[in-house]
Design an enzyme around this catalytic site. Structure first.
Site: not given
Ligand code: DX5
Ligand code: ZN
Length: 226
Positions: A16, A41, A43, A45, A74, A76, A145, A180
Site C-alpha cells: 500500500s 496498491h 490508495d 482518498m 483503490h 476511496m 476492508m 485490506d
Molecule cells: C486504508 C487503506 C489501506 C492502508 C493499509 O484506508 O485502504 O490500504 O493503507 O495500511 P496498513 O497495512 O498499515 O493497515
Molecule cells: Zn487500500
C-alpha cells in the site's frame, strides 16, 4: 489497453503506497521491484468519502511511466464515475471503488471492464456481503476492508473474515478476493485461510527495514499449513 496481470497461484502481497516514503517515491518503487513485488496498491482518498486526502491520478501516471508493475487503484472517493477516465489514462490495471459510494455499480463496473481494466468493488467493515452480492458477476476483484478506510496503521478487524469466505464462494472463480487493512504476520494466515488471494499491506512492509524479507515472511505464512 492494459495487458498486465497477476500470478495468483500463490499469495500476492499488495504494498500500500499510502505508507511509502513520498519524499523518495521512485526509490520505494525500485526497492519493491527488487523485492519481487508483482504490484503496487494505490490508495486514493478525496477527504470526503474518507476523512483523509492522499494522492491522485497525476502521481500514479508519472510512476506508470517508470515501472511495469501491476497497478491496483483503490478509490476511496465519493464520485468514482466522474474521475474514472483519469485512472484509466494513468495506466491502472485494476480499479476498485466502494459500494457505499456507488450502491448501483453495474454501469461503472462495465465501463471499467470495457476499458480493458479489471473492475473491483470494495466493502467497508460495516457493509454486509448482501450489498455487493447482486454485482459479483461484473467484478474481477472484491476488496474486503479489514479496517475503516482512511488511514494506514490501524488494527485488523477479524470479524470481517466470514465475509471473505462468503465472497470467495459467491464470486466468479477467476475473480480475486483482496483484504485490506491491518494485514501483517499475525493476521495474514487467517485471511488466507478465509479465502483471500491478495493481501494489501502498508505498515507491515514499509515500517520494516527489509521489504523483501517482510514480504517473503508474510507470503510463507499465507501459503503455509492451516
Ligand atoms: C486504508 C487503506 C489501506 C492502508 C493499509 O484506508 O485502504 O490500504 O493503507 O495500511 P496498513 O497495512 O498499515 O493497515
Ligand atoms: Zn487500500
Amino acid at each position: 489497453m492494459p495487458t498486465r496481470t497477476l500470478d495468483v497461484t500463490r499469495p500476492v502481497m499488495a504494498p500500500s503506497m499510502l505508507k511509502c516514503d513520498f519524499a523518495n517515491l521512485m526509490a520505494e518503487v525500485r526497492t519493491l521491484e527488487a523485492a519481487q513485488s508483482q504490484m503496487l496498491h494505490w490508495d486514493v482518498m478525496d477527504g470526503h468519502f474518507v476523512p483523509n486526502l492522499s494522492y491522485g491520478a497525476m502521481v500514479i501516471e508519472r510512476v506508470r511511466s517508470q515501472t511495469d508493475l501491476f497497478f491496483d487503484a483503490h478509490l476511496m472517493i465519493s464520485d468514482p464515475a466522474k474521475y474514472l477516465d483519469d485512472y484509466v489514462k494513468a495506466g491502472c490495471d485494476a480499479i476498485t471503488f466502494h459500494i457505499e459510494a456507488v450502491p448501483q455499480p453495474t454501469e461503472l463496473l462495465q465501463r471499467i471492464r470495457a476499458a480493458g481494466v479489471k473492475a473491483g468493488l470494495a466493502l467497508n467493515p460495516a457493509t454486509p456481503v448482501s450489498a455487493v452480492a447482486p454485482f459479483v458477476a461484473d467484478c474481477d476483484l472484491l476488496l474486503v476492508m479489514s479496517v475503516n478506510p482512511g488511514f494506514g496503521g490501524q488494527a485488523f478487524m477479524p470479524d470481517v473474515l466470514p465475509k471473505v469466505t462468503q465472497l470467495r464462494q459467491l464470486a466468479r472463480p477467476e475473480a480475486w478476493i483482496s483484504i485490506d487493512g491491518g494485514i501483517g504476520p499475525k493476521t495474514i494466515a487467517d485471511s488466507a485461510a478465509a479465502g483471500a488471494q491478495l493481501f494489501v499491506a502498508g505498515s507491515s512492509i514499509f515500517d520494516q527495514p527489509d521489504y523483501a524479507a517482510a514480504m517473503r515472511d508474510m507470503e510463507a505464512r499465507a501459503a503455509g499449513p492451516r
